[in-house]
Design a protein around this motif. Structure first.
Motif: not given
Length: 197
Positions: A149-166
């Motif tokens: 099992t590998v962890k993956k992601f998809r952006i659900a709502d970019e307005s909620l993403i904290p600034a440190e990930y930009w």
């Protein structure tokens, strides 16, 4: 495409000539400044010329690499597609086996819990049997395959993403600063550099 001829001897000759020419490394007079700027201008001219000797070769190599990459991609696409389809089918089967084993284990655990209730807390009972789960590693003649099992992601709502990930677009910031635009959080400054004209 003709044979590729490396400009090595030509480049080495021109570079050696510039490196052998005298140039001041500490500048304290107008004469030394004139000699240094003349050396820089000559050196940059030679650099540009030598780079131009390699340019057609690099362009040809890049075109050849791209051609081979495109060819490999086209030839391998059917196999990659088939592997992906078979992988999905295999993963689906493995997942069904895992789910069945989990459900069987839950049933065995529930049976055990009922036995404990009937027999009382002081009774000594055999623990429930452990249901075998499907193997995560399968050895084949061609090599080993493993399910993990590998962890993956998809952006659900970019307005909620904290600034440190930009991530900052430094190219865009550079263009804006050179255009005289003030950007909050960015300090513009000037630095002297030399350019050969």
């Amino acid at each position: 495409m003709g044979p590729m001829i490396l400009p090595t001897a030509d480049v080495e000759k021109h570079v050696a000539e510039v490196l052998a020419a005298p140039c001041p490394l500490i500048i304290t007079t107008d004469q030394e400044q004139a000699e240094a700027t003349a050396y820089i201008a000559r050196g940059k001219k030679v650099l540009k010329f030598c780079e131009s000797l390699y340019e057609p070769l690099i362009k040809q190599l890049k075109a050849t690499i791209k051609q081979h990459q495109d060819e490999a991609k086209a030839k391998l696409a059917p196999l990659e597609s088939r592997i992906a389809v078979v992988s999905q089918a295999s993963i689906a089967y493995f997942t069904r086996q895992q789910d069945e084993a989990r459900k069987k284990q839950e049933k065995e655990n529930a049976k055990y819990d009922r036995k404990v209730e009937k027999a009382g807390p002081d009774a000594v009972l055999q623990p429930p049997p452990v249901v075998a789960t499907p193997a995560k590693h399968i050895n084949t003649e061609a090599g080993q395959v493993q399910f993990r099992t590998v962890k993956k992601f998809r952006i659900a709502d970019e307005s909620l993403i904290p600034a440190e990930y930009w991530v900052l677009d430094e190219v865009k910031i550079g263009k804006a600063v050179r255009a005289g635009i003030t950007i909050p959080g960015v300090t513009a400054y000037e630095e002297k550099v030399m350019a050969a004209c």
